[in-house]
Design a protein around this motif. Structure first.
Motif, PDB file in Angstrom:
ATOM      1  N   ALA A 191       0.854  -1.184   0.000  1.00 16.86           N
ATOM      2  CA  ALA A 191       0.000   0.000   0.000  1.00 16.86           C
ATOM      3  C   ALA A 191       0.892   1.236   0.000  1.00 16.86           C
ATOM      4  CB  ALA A 191      -0.906   0.005   1.226  1.00 16.86           C
ATOM      5  N   LEU A 192       0.492   2.247  -0.758  1.00 17.70           N
ATOM      6  CA  LEU A 192       1.259   3.487  -0.853  1.00 17.70           C
ATOM      7  C   LEU A 192       0.356   4.693  -0.621  1.00 17.70           C
ATOM      8  CD1 LEU A 192       3.356   2.789  -4.076  1.00 17.70           C
ATOM      9  CD2 LEU A 192       4.167   2.764  -1.722  1.00 17.70           C
ATOM     10  N   PRO A 193       0.900   5.718   0.058  1.00 16.73           N
ATOM     11  CA  PRO A 193       0.163   6.963   0.192  1.00 16.73           C
ATOM     12  C   PRO A 193       0.510   7.885  -0.974  1.00 16.73           C
ATOM     13  CG  PRO A 193       2.117   7.081   1.527  1.00 16.73           C
ATOM     14  CD  PRO A 193       2.105   5.712   0.873  1.00 16.73           C
ATOM     15  N   THR A 194      -0.195   8.991  -1.084  1.00 17.94           N
ATOM     16  CA  THR A 194       0.143   9.975  -2.111  1.00 17.94           C
ATOM     17  C   THR A 194       1.529  10.548  -1.850  1.00 17.94           C
ATOM     18  OG1 THR A 194      -2.186  10.527  -2.284  1.00 17.94           O
ATOM     19  CG2 THR A 194      -0.651  12.084  -3.235  1.00 17.94           C
ATOM     20  N   VAL A 195       1.840  10.811  -0.570  1.00 17.08           N
ATOM     21  CA  VAL A 195       3.147  11.343  -0.168  1.00 17.08           C
ATOM     22  C   VAL A 195       3.624  10.561   1.046  1.00 17.08           C
ATOM     23  CG1 VAL A 195       4.393  13.364   0.695  1.00 17.08           C
ATOM     24  CG2 VAL A 195       2.569  13.661  -0.978  1.00 17.08           C
ATOM     25  N   GLY A 196       4.892  10.140   1.054  1.00 13.39           N
ATOM     26  CA  GLY A 196       5.466   9.446   2.204  1.00 13.39           C
ATOM     27  C   GLY A 196       5.774   7.994   1.886  1.00 13.39           C
ATOM     28  N   GLU A 197       6.132   7.258   2.947  1.00 11.40           N
ATOM     29  CA  GLU A 197       6.508   5.856   2.800  1.00 11.40           C
ATOM     30  C   GLU A 197       5.284   4.961   2.857  1.00 11.40           C
ATOM     31  OE1 GLU A 197       9.680   4.354   5.196  1.00 11.40           O
ATOM     32  OE2 GLU A 197      10.574   6.334   5.373  1.00 11.40           O
ATOM     33  N   GLY A 198       5.324   3.893   2.098  1.00 11.15           N
ATOM     34  CA  GLY A 198       4.235   2.933   2.082  1.00 11.15           C
ATOM     35  C   GLY A 198       4.529   1.744   2.959  1.00 11.15           C
ATOM     36  N   GLY A 199       3.731   0.704   2.813  1.00 10.30           N
ATOM     37  CA  GLY A 199       3.895  -0.478   3.627  1.00 10.30           C
ATOM     38  C   GLY A 199       3.703  -1.750   2.825  1.00 10.30           C
ATOM     39  N   LEU A 200       4.545  -2.734   3.090  1.00 13.90           N
ATOM     40  CA  LEU A 200       4.448  -4.052   2.471  1.00 13.90           C
ATOM     41  C   LEU A 200       4.155  -5.034   3.588  1.00 13.90           C
ATOM     42  CD1 LEU A 200       4.927  -5.907  -0.025  1.00 13.90           C
ATOM     43  CD2 LEU A 200       7.272  -6.116   0.768  1.00 13.90           C
ATOM     44  N   ALA A 201       3.244  -5.962   3.353  1.00 11.13           N
ATOM     45  CA  ALA A 201       2.920  -6.931   4.400  1.00 11.13           C
ATOM     46  C   ALA A 201       2.566  -8.277   3.784  1.00 11.13           C
ATOM     47  CB  ALA A 201       1.752  -6.417   5.242  1.00 11.13           C
ATOM     48  N   TRP A 202       2.804  -9.316   4.565  1.00 10.15           N
ATOM     49  CA  TRP A 202       2.471 -10.677   4.184  1.00 10.15           C
ATOM     50  C   TRP A 202       1.317 -11.164   5.046  1.00 10.15           C
ATOM     51  CZ3 TRP A 202       5.003 -13.499   0.394  1.00 10.15           C
ATOM     52  CH2 TRP A 202       6.141 -12.893  -0.144  1.00 10.15           C
ATOM     53  N   GLY A 203       0.522 -12.072   4.531  1.00  7.70           N
ATOM     54  CA  GLY A 203      -0.571 -12.650   5.291  1.00  7.70           C
ATOM     55  C   GLY A 203      -0.961 -14.000   4.724  1.00  7.70           C
ATOM     56  N   SER A 204      -1.709 -14.763   5.508  1.00  4.50           N
ATOM     57  CA  SER A 204      -2.120 -16.088   5.052  1.00  4.50           C
ATOM     58  C   SER A 204      -3.233 -15.999   4.011  1.00  4.50           C
ATOM     59  CB  SER A 204      -2.567 -16.938   6.237  1.00  4.50           C
ATOM     60  OG  SER A 204      -3.587 -16.269   6.955  1.00  4.50           O
ATOM     61  N   ASP A 263      -2.389  -0.835   7.159  1.00  5.26           N
ATOM     62  CA  ASP A 263      -2.012  -0.427   8.521  1.00  5.26           C
ATOM     63  C   ASP A 263      -0.555   0.033   8.570  1.00  5.26           C
ATOM     64  OD1 ASP A 263      -4.555  -1.060   9.375  1.00  5.26           O
ATOM     65  OD2 ASP A 263      -3.989  -2.987  10.257  1.00  5.26           O
ATOM     66  N   ASN A 264       0.327  -0.718   7.909  1.00 10.62           N
ATOM     67  CA  ASN A 264       1.746  -0.330   7.863  1.00 10.62           C
ATOM     68  C   ASN A 264       1.922   0.982   7.109  1.00 10.62           C
ATOM     69  OD1 ASN A 264       2.519  -2.602   9.262  1.00 10.62           O
ATOM     70  ND2 ASN A 264       3.152  -3.743   7.463  1.00 10.62           N
ATOM     71  N   CYS A 265       1.201   1.139   6.021  1.00 13.47           N
ATOM     72  CA  CYS A 265       1.285   2.361   5.227  1.00 13.47           C
ATOM     73  C   CYS A 265       0.886   3.573   6.067  1.00 13.47           C
ATOM     74  CB  CYS A 265       0.391   2.248   3.998  1.00 13.47           C
ATOM     75  SG  CYS A 265       0.348   3.724   2.979  1.00 13.47           S
ATOM     76  N   ILE A 266      -0.204   3.437   6.806  1.00 10.78           N
ATOM     77  CA  ILE A 266      -0.663   4.548   7.657  1.00 10.78           C
ATOM     78  C   ILE A 266       0.399   4.890   8.691  1.00 10.78           C
ATOM     79  CG2 ILE A 266      -2.353   5.160   9.435  1.00 10.78           C
ATOM     80  CD1 ILE A 266      -4.422   3.549   7.745  1.00 10.78           C
ATOM     81  N   ARG A 267       1.005   3.875   9.308  1.00 11.24           N
ATOM     82  CA  ARG A 267       2.039   4.096  10.313  1.00 11.24           C
ATOM     83  C   ARG A 267       3.270   4.776   9.705  1.00 11.24           C
ATOM     84  NH1 ARG A 267       3.990  -0.984  11.537  1.00 11.24           N
ATOM     85  NH2 ARG A 267       1.903  -1.449  12.265  1.00 11.24           N
ATOM     86  N   TYR A 268       3.771   4.217   8.595  1.00  5.53           N
ATOM     87  CA  TYR A 268       5.009   4.742   8.010  1.00  5.53           C
ATOM     88  C   TYR A 268       4.809   6.092   7.339  1.00  5.53           C
ATOM     89  CZ  TYR A 268       6.464  -0.049   8.847  1.00  5.53           C
ATOM     90  OH  TYR A 268       6.729  -1.257   9.425  1.00  5.53           O
ATOM     91  N   ALA A 269       3.664   6.313   6.725  1.00  6.51           N
ATOM     92  CA  ALA A 269       3.397   7.615   6.106  1.00  6.51           C
ATOM     93  C   ALA A 269       3.346   8.699   7.180  1.00  6.51           C
ATOM     94  CB  ALA A 269       2.097   7.577   5.313  1.00  6.51           C
ATOM     95  N   GLY A 270       2.742   8.374   8.317  1.00  6.29           N
ATOM     96  CA  GLY A 270       2.687   9.336   9.419  1.00  6.29           C
ATOM     97  C   GLY A 270       4.068   9.662   9.959  1.00  6.29           C
ATOM     98  N   ARG A 271       4.932   8.671  10.046  1.00  6.63           N
ATOM     99  CA  ARG A 271       6.297   8.885  10.549  1.00  6.63           C
ATOM    100  C   ARG A 271       7.160   9.656   9.559  1.00  6.63           C
ATOM    101  NH1 ARG A 271       7.868   2.886  12.760  1.00  6.63           N
ATOM    102  NH2 ARG A 271       6.378   2.814  14.482  1.00  6.63           N
ATOM    103  N   SER A 272       6.900   9.493   8.275  1.00  2.00           N
ATOM    104  CA  SER A 272       7.766  10.114   7.263  1.00  2.00           C
ATOM    105  C   SER A 272       7.231  11.465   6.782  1.00  2.00           C
ATOM    106  CB  SER A 272       7.931   9.166   6.064  1.00  2.00           C
ATOM    107  OG  SER A 272       6.689   8.962   5.417  1.00  2.00           O
ATOM    108  N   GLY A 273       6.214  11.986   7.456  1.00  2.00           N
ATOM    109  CA  GLY A 273       5.686  13.289   7.070  1.00  2.00           C
ATOM    110  C   GLY A 273       4.776  13.232   5.862  1.00  2.00           C
ATOM    111  N   GLY A 274       4.248  12.065   5.559  1.00  6.04           N
ATOM    112  CA  GLY A 274       3.390  11.888   4.393  1.00  6.04           C
ATOM    113  C   GLY A 274       1.920  12.098   4.706  1.00  6.04           C
ATOM    114  N   THR A 275       1.098  11.484   3.882  1.00  3.57           N
ATOM    115  CA  THR A 275      -0.353  11.623   4.016  1.00  3.57           C
ATOM    116  C   THR A 275      -0.974  10.254   4.299  1.00  3.57           C
ATOM    117  OG1 THR A 275      -0.493  11.433   1.613  1.00  3.57           O
ATOM    118  CG2 THR A 275      -0.522  13.648   2.527  1.00  3.57           C
TER     119      THR A 275
END
Length: 99
Positions: free
Chosen positions: A50-63, A74-86
């Motif tokens: 998952a990617l935001p418009t601005v900032g870092e995205g998130g990659l995840a594995w699941g069953s 969820d990872n995208c939201i966390r990392y985008a918030g930390r990197s100053g993204g959206t």
């Protein structure tokens, strides 16, 4: 007498600084590169990114595909918030399961 006196520590300052710099650099390079992405340690077969418009995205594995999608958003939201993204613009751009 007006002779020149050698400073006793001047000969080892530069080599010491270089050695400290090398030690610090070597210590950092020995770490595993995890980079913010979760690694599949249990053999999950599906992944999503998952990617935001601005900032870092998130990659995840699941069953399941749905679980991987949820984790990646969820990872995208966390990392985008930390990197100053959206974080509110996170969307799944890639999702598939391995055979």
């Amino acid at each position: 007498m007006t002779g020149k006196t050698a400073r006793p520590c001047s000969s080892w300052i530069l080599p010491s600084l270089l050695a400290i710099n090398l030690a610090l650099t070597a210590g950092c390079s020995g770490k595993a590169a995890t980079a913010h992405y979760a690694v599949s340690s249990l053999g999950d077969s599906c992944y999503a990114k998952a990617l935001p418009t601005v900032g870092e995205g998130g990659l995840a594995w699941g069953s399941t595909l749905n679980m991987a999608r949820k984790k990646s958003v969820d990872n995208c939201i966390r990392y985008a918030g930390r990197s100053g993204g959206t974080p509110d613009t996170c969307k799944v751009v890639l999702a598939e399961c391995k055979n």
